[in-house]
Design an enzyme around this catalytic site. Structure first.
Site, PDB file in Angstrom:
ATOM      1  CG  PHE A 141     -11.240  -1.558  39.056  1.00  0.00           C
ATOM      2  CD1 PHE A 141     -10.234  -0.668  39.435  1.00  0.00           C
ATOM      3  CD2 PHE A 141     -10.912  -2.903  38.945  1.00  0.00           C
ATOM      4  CE1 PHE A 141      -8.945  -1.111  39.705  1.00  0.00           C
ATOM      5  CE2 PHE A 141      -9.627  -3.357  39.214  1.00  0.00           C
ATOM      6  CZ  PHE A 141      -8.646  -2.464  39.594  1.00  0.00           C
ATOM      7  CG  ASP A 226     -14.168  -5.568  33.100  1.00  0.00           C
ATOM      8  OD1 ASP A 226     -14.162  -6.759  33.492  1.00  0.00           O
ATOM      9  OD2 ASP A 226     -13.380  -4.705  33.527  1.00  0.00           O
ATOM     10  CE  LYS A 255     -11.479  -9.362  40.848  1.00  0.00           C
ATOM     11  NZ  LYS A 255     -11.486  -8.185  39.963  1.00  0.00           N
TER      12      LYS A 255
HETATM   13  C1  LIG Z   1     -10.603  -7.280  39.312  1.00  0.00           C
HETATM   14  C2  LIG Z   1     -11.096  -6.598  38.079  1.00  0.00           C
HETATM   15  C3  LIG Z   1     -10.236  -6.276  37.025  1.00  0.00           C
HETATM   16  C4  LIG Z   1      -8.744  -6.487  37.110  1.00  0.00           C
HETATM   17  O1  LIG Z   1      -8.386  -7.816  37.221  1.00  0.00           O
HETATM   18  P1  LIG Z   1      -6.868  -8.178  37.663  1.00  0.00           P
HETATM   19  O2  LIG Z   1      -6.840  -9.666  37.603  1.00  0.00           O
HETATM   20  O3  LIG Z   1      -6.694  -7.618  39.031  1.00  0.00           O
HETATM   21  O4  LIG Z   1      -5.963  -7.541  36.692  1.00  0.00           O
HETATM   22  C5  LIG Z   1     -10.787  -5.734  35.890  1.00  0.00           C
HETATM   23  N1  LIG Z   1     -12.100  -5.501  35.791  1.00  0.00           N
HETATM   24  C6  LIG Z   1     -12.956  -5.790  36.777  1.00  0.00           C
HETATM   25  C7  LIG Z   1     -14.421  -5.535  36.598  1.00  0.00           C
HETATM   26  C8  LIG Z   1     -12.491  -6.334  37.970  1.00  0.00           C
HETATM   27  O5  LIG Z   1     -13.334  -6.593  38.973  1.00  0.00           O
END
Ligand SMILES: *Cc1c(COP(=O)(O)O)cnc(C)c1O
Length: 405
Positions: A141, A226, A255
């Site tokens: 994700f 990420d 986050k």
């Molecule tokens: C939450 C998340 C995202 C997206 O972040 P947003 O602030 O919702 O755009 C991307 N990568 C990972 C691993 C995430 O947990």
């Protein structure tokens, strides 16, 4: 004219908000530390942390102070001008990591969008415009823009929006042989979460991460981590890559970076940054002084031995409580994750019940998360009080007894 007073309840949501969420039946109105109160004054213990965001709990005094002080000083300038909080935060992130350059944005998806564009742009400028293949992983994700849902690769998020960016390939997570089979000299990047969050709280193995680093080096590809969810102390280190003995080329964080204030960052090296020039990429809000002042305060607290070492101690309390629940109710097939990103996978006889358990937990006064249909996820404040962990787990046990026993 006096402002019209609008009465709002959970039912209002169904009338006024785009129906892309299914929020809980209660409406939180106040938070302090790891406790939250709803419109009726009912109290909850927060094990969800706003999805791994409020890493210092709700309304931490130092963050409130930073917000107030900067709020009375300078909110926004755009990137036509730079600002002191952004320069300080960038310097501190560089001092704390592999990085030499920082790009600020406002969300995880935007930081990833910048990362993927940079990886492609670097390959185009340094190697060839045909070096565009991105290797990513099943159940990944990376956010909700069209590029990030395409790299994420989950059809439930990426289908139905027309043609997707091309040349993105997905292979199984933690399967180095599968990466070896598809990587070639046209590959510009491997994109990976060190701990898959939404995909079920699955940590990468050390062998896998080290193998990815080596494959990237062999093929002049960039390793893009990420760390939107795994970063900022969540794993017990400032960034999860520190557990693996590898350095990324590009890293994204969001986050917990602002502790609840929207802000994200993409970190990289001087060499990779050197292909960029004014106008190639940008954002209006990114690096906003208000956001950066709050993030600086959050980083100052999170990046200390007290907080980072406290993560392991608190994880132990969670794991012990979950194991005790498992001994009583025979619930979990696996308790996993790193630090205070904890996944508890339900046994096959409870498959599909994660959301029911989340709802029952809220009823019992504890906010938890799920990751998919079968995994309970806990991402509390990194400084949650041990007494709050005990009380929250007692409430969670009530929910388990009601739904699954
Ligand atoms: C939450 C998340 C995202 C997206 O972040 P947003 O602030 O919702 O755009 C991307 N990568 C990972 C691993 C995430 O947990």
């Amino acid at each position: 004219m006096a402002a019209e007073k609008i009465a709002v309840t959970r039912a209002t949501f169904d009338e006024v908000i785009l129906p892309v969420y299914a929020p809980a039946q209660f409406v939180p109105v106040k938070g302090k530390g790891s406790r939250v109160w709803d419109q009726q004054g009912k109290e909850y213990i927060d094990f969800s942390g706003g999805i791994a965001v409020t890493a210092l709990g709700h309304c931490h005094p130092a963050l409130v102070e930073a917000l107030k002080t900067q709020g009375e000083t300078l909110w926004h300038t755009s990137n036509v001008f730079t600002n002191e909080p952004a320069l300080r935060l960038a310097t501190k992130l560089i001092n704390a990591t592999f990085a030499e350059r920082v790009f600020f944005a406002n969300s995880g998806a935007e930081a990833n969008e910048a990362a993927f564009k940079l990886a492609r742009y670097y390959a185009t400028k340094r190697h060839s415009p045909f070096k565009s293949k991105i290797i990513a992983f099943h159940n990944a994700f990376h956010g909700r823009t069209l590029f990030t849902v395409s790299v994420g690769g989950q059809p439930k998020y990426s289908d139905g929006f027309g043609p997707k960016p091309a040349d993105i390939i997905h292979v199984p997570f933690n399967d180095l042989a599968a990466v070896k089979a598809v990587i070639d000299d046209h590959t510009c990047a491997i994109v990976v979460e060190p701990i898959q969050g939404e995909g079920g709280v699955l940590p990468a193995t050390a062998e896998f991460m080290q193998g990815l680093r080596q494959l990237c080096d062999e093929h002049n590809a960039l390793l893009v981590l990420d760390e939107v969810q795994s970063g900022m102390g969540r794993s017990g280190k400032l960034f999860a890559y520190e557990h693996y003995g590898v350095q990324p080329d590009i890293l994204t964080t969001a986050k917990a970076l602002g502790g609840g204030f929207p802000v994200s960052a993409m970190l990289t090296t001087n060499e990779i940054a050197s292909v960029m020039a004014p106008g190639v990429h940008g954002t209006t809000y990114g690096g906003n002084p208000l956001a950066c002042a709050v993030a600086e305060a959050a980083l100052d607290i999170i990046n200390t031995p007290e907080v980072l070492e406290g993560v392991a101690e608190r994880r132990q309390l969670f794991v012990e409580a979950l194991e005790a629940l498992d001994a009583r109710f025979d619930l979990f097939s696996d308790i996993r994750g790193k630090g205070l990103l904890i996944g508890a996978a339900l046994k096959p006889q409870h498959a599909g019940r994660a959301r029911d358990l989340l709802n029952a937990a809220a009823e019992a006064g504890v906010m938890v998360l799920v990751a998919g249909t079968d995994v309970m996820r806990f991402a509390p404040s990194l400084v949650i009080e041990p007494t709050d962990i005990a009380e929250g787990m007692a409430r969670f046990a009530v929910a388990v007894e009601k739904v699954l026993a």
